[in-house]
Design an enzyme around this catalytic site. Structure first.
Site, PDB file in Angstrom:
ATOM      1  N   GLU A 203     -29.238  -0.278  -4.492  1.00  0.00           N
ATOM      2  CA  GLU A 203     -29.033  -1.062  -3.409  1.00  0.00           C
ATOM      3  C   GLU A 203     -28.891  -2.500  -4.088  1.00  0.00           C
ATOM      4  OE1 GLU A 203     -28.662  -1.023  -0.251  1.00  0.00           O
ATOM      5  OE2 GLU A 203     -29.791  -3.042   0.526  1.00  0.00           O
TER       6      GLU A 203
ATOM      7  N   LYS B 241     -25.980  -4.870  -2.726  1.00  0.00           N
ATOM      8  CA  LYS B 241     -26.014  -6.391  -2.483  1.00  0.00           C
ATOM      9  C   LYS B 241     -25.265  -7.254  -3.218  1.00  0.00           C
ATOM     10  CE  LYS B 241     -27.175  -5.694   0.641  1.00  0.00           C
ATOM     11  NZ  LYS B 241     -27.605  -4.445   1.354  1.00  0.00           N
TER      12      LYS B 241
ATOM     13  N   GLU C  96     -21.423  -6.809  -2.740  1.00  0.00           N
ATOM     14  CA  GLU C  96     -20.997  -7.090  -1.412  1.00  0.00           C
ATOM     15  C   GLU C  96     -21.001  -8.793  -1.136  1.00  0.00           C
ATOM     16  OE1 GLU C  96     -22.728  -4.512   2.464  1.00  0.00           O
ATOM     17  OE2 GLU C  96     -24.254  -5.313   0.937  1.00  0.00           O
TER      18      GLU C  96
ATOM     19  N   HIS D  25     -25.484   8.385 -21.114  1.00  0.00           N
ATOM     20  CA  HIS D  25     -24.532   9.415 -20.907  1.00  0.00           C
ATOM     21  C   HIS D  25     -23.255   8.643 -20.501  1.00  0.00           C
ATOM     22  CE1 HIS D  25     -27.720  12.340 -21.647  1.00  0.00           C
ATOM     23  NE2 HIS D  25     -28.253  11.647 -20.470  1.00  0.00           N
TER      24      HIS D  25
ATOM     25  N   CYS E  90     -14.465  -4.206  14.476  1.00  0.00           N
ATOM     26  CA  CYS E  90     -13.521  -4.959  15.874  1.00  0.00           C
ATOM     27  C   CYS E  90     -14.597  -5.309  17.022  1.00  0.00           C
ATOM     28  CB  CYS E  90     -12.319  -4.205  16.280  1.00  0.00           C
ATOM     29  SG  CYS E  90     -11.020  -3.642  14.824  1.00  0.00           S
TER      30      CYS E  90
ATOM     31  N   ARG F  28     -19.989  -9.277  13.051  1.00  0.00           N
ATOM     32  CA  ARG F  28     -19.666  -8.126  12.758  1.00  0.00           C
ATOM     33  C   ARG F  28     -18.533  -7.875  11.616  1.00  0.00           C
ATOM     34  NH1 ARG F  28     -21.026  -4.127  16.996  1.00  0.00           N
ATOM     35  NH2 ARG F  28     -18.754  -3.084  16.442  1.00  0.00           N
TER      36      ARG F  28
ATOM     37  N   ASN G 292     -10.739  -1.129  20.303  1.00  0.00           N
ATOM     38  CA  ASN G 292     -11.655  -1.042  19.022  1.00  0.00           C
ATOM     39  C   ASN G 292     -11.123   0.653  18.733  1.00  0.00           C
ATOM     40  OD1 ASN G 292     -12.332  -3.420  19.163  1.00  0.00           O
ATOM     41  ND2 ASN G 292     -14.439  -2.806  19.556  1.00  0.00           N
ATOM     42  N   GLY G 293     -10.859   0.999  17.482  1.00  0.00           N
ATOM     43  CA  GLY G 293     -10.688   2.420  17.324  1.00  0.00           C
ATOM     44  C   GLY G 293      -9.454   2.692  16.369  1.00  0.00           C
TER      45      GLY G 293
ATOM     46  N   LYS H 149     -20.104  -5.333   9.974  1.00  0.00           N
ATOM     47  CA  LYS H 149     -21.444  -4.990  10.196  1.00  0.00           C
ATOM     48  C   LYS H 149     -21.515  -3.813  10.681  1.00  0.00           C
ATOM     49  CE  LYS H 149     -25.691  -5.827  10.033  1.00  0.00           C
ATOM     50  NZ  LYS H 149     -26.343  -5.912   8.839  1.00  0.00           N
TER      51      LYS H 149
ATOM     52  N   TRP I 192     -10.706  -6.158  13.090  1.00  0.00           N
ATOM     53  CA  TRP I 192     -10.817  -5.873  11.574  1.00  0.00           C
ATOM     54  C   TRP I 192      -9.845  -4.525  11.362  1.00  0.00           C
ATOM     55  CZ3 TRP I 192     -12.022  -1.752   8.266  1.00  0.00           C
ATOM     56  CH2 TRP I 192     -12.448  -2.030   6.944  1.00  0.00           C
TER      57      TRP I 192
HETATM   58  C1  F6R Z   1     -24.874  -2.678   3.231  1.00  0.00           C
HETATM   59  C2  F6R Z   1     -24.567  -2.594   4.565  1.00  0.00           C
HETATM   60  C3  F6R Z   1     -23.675  -1.110   4.762  1.00  0.00           C
HETATM   61  C4  F6R Z   1     -24.560  -0.499   5.884  1.00  0.00           C
HETATM   62  C5  F6R Z   1     -23.584   0.716   6.073  1.00  0.00           C
HETATM   63  C6  F6R Z   1     -24.242   1.613   7.185  1.00  0.00           C
HETATM   64  O1  F6R Z   1     -25.253  -4.162   2.902  1.00  0.00           O
HETATM   65  O2  F6R Z   1     -24.779  -3.160   5.393  1.00  0.00           O
HETATM   66  O3  F6R Z   1     -23.545  -0.476   3.518  1.00  0.00           O
HETATM   67  O4  F6R Z   1     -25.611  -0.148   5.435  1.00  0.00           O
HETATM   68  O5  F6R Z   1     -22.328   0.440   6.712  1.00  0.00           O
HETATM   69  O6  F6R Z   1     -24.568   0.877   8.366  1.00  0.00           O
HETATM   70  P1  F6R Z   1     -25.482   1.482   9.482  1.00  0.00           P
HETATM   71  O7  F6R Z   1     -26.857   1.440   8.966  1.00  0.00           O
HETATM   72  O8  F6R Z   1     -25.219   0.396  10.781  1.00  0.00           O
HETATM   73  O9  F6R Z   1     -24.988   2.544   9.844  1.00  0.00           O
END
Ligand code: F6R
Length: 623
Positions: A487, A491, A494, A510, A2, A27, A101-102, A618, A75
């Site tokens: 990772e 990616k 996501e 396994h 948010c 975000r 927010n929260g 984000k 959000w």
């Molecule tokens: C993956 C991604 C998330 C962030 C995670 C932590 O592409 O963006 O997995 O890495 O939410 O976010 P930060 O680094 O902002 O604490």
């Protein structure tokens, strides 16, 4: 997650609110809304589910005048994404209007109290609406707006950044926060702004004040503002200068921010090397008090998502270079393992691009209470995490990362961890001096090798697109390439929404191997080093059971390239026959690139919302 914005000044509030909300789109959100006050129309509220363009359409149909207003991108946490649940929310008399927010933890008890005692009817399914009603109840009882807000936050248990408008005290915005960021921007023409993310302010001002927990700010007319502490006493806050570069909010000719950010990686690494590795090969941390690292005998790394995977790599290099026992935990899991925290000789390294991830902040606060030392690796010097670390920060220097999926912040975080591992190796007498010298010399070539890798983007695209319709992917790697496999899987899922999982290649037989068939390609990272043959055999085992086999290999590869269906060549990495055990040390910086690009090209081909994937945010500011 948010976002909150607000404006009070001489200009039309709507323009400022919409521009700021546009910046916060990155975000992630699922609805948006604004409330603007004008003496003629009172408080007008517009809100819409879906993209910000839906809200903008509404503002084009209805004239919204007024020089004071608040806005929100939501959000959903409590209550589905819908027009009704979108913020702003108001009390029954539409006198008090809020954006929040929260999360309110004692929401059910407060809702019951408001319904039973004050016969209040709720119009949304959100917890946030509580704020509007509670403030309304207190103003009805005769309190002024600030006092009503003070009384309200006494009753709330949870996290909040809150902006409030009131019809009774119209020419002001009230703000408060608890464990959620809220920043005030001081404009040049007696304009005042507020936002939950300073990136929304950078187009207007570089002078900001970060509101602290339990403080209340009153933004008024003619540029007048005042901040009260939790006892209601006026304070003199620190005014900080914002250092964000507005140009980073531009796609710079790329189709998506994600592609631009993947291509920014060599420049960021070059910048980091410039800051932390001097010409005479000394590792330096200009802003770090050396006391933070002195005498530590144990390290605990905390992070979430991509930052956690960077931490996995950090654990391996800290243990192998500095030879300090290092633990790693998901920030969200630390609470379940309180005994994991040791004494004041333990260094807690919190990794967070945004510096605002609620799980990370909570884990860090828990660690600090137990006396741990904190070092933050973050991209945002003005963030809550950087503040908690009171200067014990290594900045990733990656500039704003707009695309929700993290790419450039990941490689920057890893490099910061390498600097740390090298420096601790030197003070801790970890690896022999000569080997550390070799590492420092070779790491200077990383930006160049990254550039060579990125120049192969079109080739990677050609290689990956034939697999666009596969139902799932499996990523395999060992050692430093295991976190890269995780990772790569993160990616892909996501931004394409294709099921994908990463495994330590040795774990394949396994269990996970049961899931493969011709519809599930395996993508293995088979780069030179002590684990090369073992990983190759794991890839072949999957191939012989019908899985299309893709692999990342180096240019001069001889064996894996004969076995696999699709090859993603990366340039040869620094190698010294003398230090064979260090052969794979730099691989993660390079092997991640074909994976980032493959995820991007598949998502683009499949027509997905690359920069703002569904359901994601984000900055994850709720636990
Ligand atoms: C993956 C991604 C998330 C962030 C995670 C932590 O592409 O963006 O997995 O890495 O939410 O976010 P930060 O680094 O902002 O604490």
């Amino acid at each position: 997650m948010c976002g909150i914005v607000g404006y009070i000044g001489q200009e039309t509030a709507l323009d400022y609110l919409l521009n700021s909300l546009r910046v916060l789109e990155y975000r992630g959100y699922d609805s948006s809304g604004i409330a603007v006050y004008s003496p003629k129309a009172g408080i007008q509220i517009l809100k819409a589910k879906g993209k910000l363009s839906n809200l903008i359409d509404l503002t084009e149909k209805q004239k919204i005048a007024g020089q004071v207003g608040i806005g929100h991108t939501r959000w959903a946490t409590q209550g589905a994404p819908s027009d009704i649940n979108a913020h702003p929310h108001s009390n029954a008399q539409s006198e008090i209007v809020i954006v929040h927010n929260g999360i309110i933890n004692n929401y059910l008890a407060l809702k019951e109290e408001l319904i039973n005692q004050y016969k209040i009817k709720f119009t949304s399914e959100t917890d946030s609406e509580i704020f509007a009603h509670l403030i309304g109840v207190f103003t009805e009882q005769g309190l002024g707006l600030k006092e009503a807000l003070q009384a309200t936050i006494q009753k709330i248990k949870g996290t909040y950044a809150l902006a409030v408008l009131s019809k009774k005290e119209p020419n002001k915005i009230l703000l408060t926060c608890h464990e959620a960021p809220l920043v005030i921007g001081l404009g040049k023409n007696q304009d005042l702004f507020c936002a939950s993310d300073s990136s929304a302010l950078m187009q207007y001002t570089d002078q900001i004040i970060r509101l602290k927990d339990a403080q209340i700010a009153e933004l008024g007319e003619n540029g007048k503002w005042v901040i009260y502490d939790e006892k209601g006493i006026v304070i003199n806050p620190e005014i900080q200068t914002l250092t964000l570069d507005p140009l980073l909010m531009d796609k710079g000719g790329y189709k998506h921010f994600l592609l631009k950010e993947i291509h920014e990686q060599p420049a960021i690494l070059r910048k980091l090397l410039g800051v932390h590795l001097s010409d005479d090969l000394q590792i330096q941390f200009p802003k770090l008090d050396p006391k933070v690292l002195k005498g530590i005998n144990r390290i605990l790394i905390l992070g979430c998502g991509t930052a956690y995977y960077a931490g996995m790599i950090g654990k391996i290099v800290l243990e192998s270079l500095a030879q300090i026992p290092t633990e790693l935990e998901f920030a969200s899991e630390l609470l379940a393992r309180p005994s994991v925290l040791a004494d004041e000789k333990t260094l807690v390294i919190a990794i967070s691009q945004s510096g605002e991830t609620a799980d990370t902040l909570l884990a860090v606060k828990t660690a600090l209470k137990k006396g741990a030392r904190l070092l933050a690796i973050t991209n945002r010097p003005e963030s809550s995490l950087a503040n908690l670390a009171s200067g014990a920060c290594i900045l990733t220097q990656a500039g704003i990362e707009v695309s929700v999926a993290a790419t450039k912040s990941f490689t920057a975080q890893i490099l910061c961890l390498y600097f740390l591992a090298i420096s601790l190796s030197e003070t801790n007498k970890g690896l022999p001096e000569k080997q550390i010298e070799w590492i420092k010399q070779e790491m200077r070539y990383l930006p160049q090798i990254m550039e060579q890798t990125l120049s192969r983007a079109e080739n990677y695209k050609k290689k990956i697109l034939p697999y666009a319709t596969k139902k799932a992917f499996i990523f395999l790697g060992r050692g430093l390439n295991y976190p890269i496999a995780l990772e790569g899987a993160l990616k892909l899922k996501e931004i394409t929404y294709i099921q994908s999982a990463g495994y330590a290649a040795g774990e394949m037989k396994h269990g996970p191997i049961a899931t493969i068939d011709e519809g599930v390609p395996t993508f293995s990272i088979i780069t030179p080093g002590p684990l090369y043959h073992k990983t190759l055999h794991n890839a072949i085992e999957a191939k012989t059971r019908g899985a299309p086999s893709l692999g990342i290999v180096v240019d001069e590869d001889k064996e894996a390239s004969q076995e696999l269906d699709a090859l993603f060549y990366i340039p040869t990495l620094p190698f010294s026959a003398e230090y064979e055990h260090l052969q794979d040390l730099f691989t993660p910086f390079i092997s991640v690139i074909p994976l980032q690009l493959s995820a991007y090209y598949l998502a683009e081909y499949l027509g997905k919302d690359v920069d703002q994937p569904r359901n994601l945010a984000k900055s994850v500011t709720v636990e």
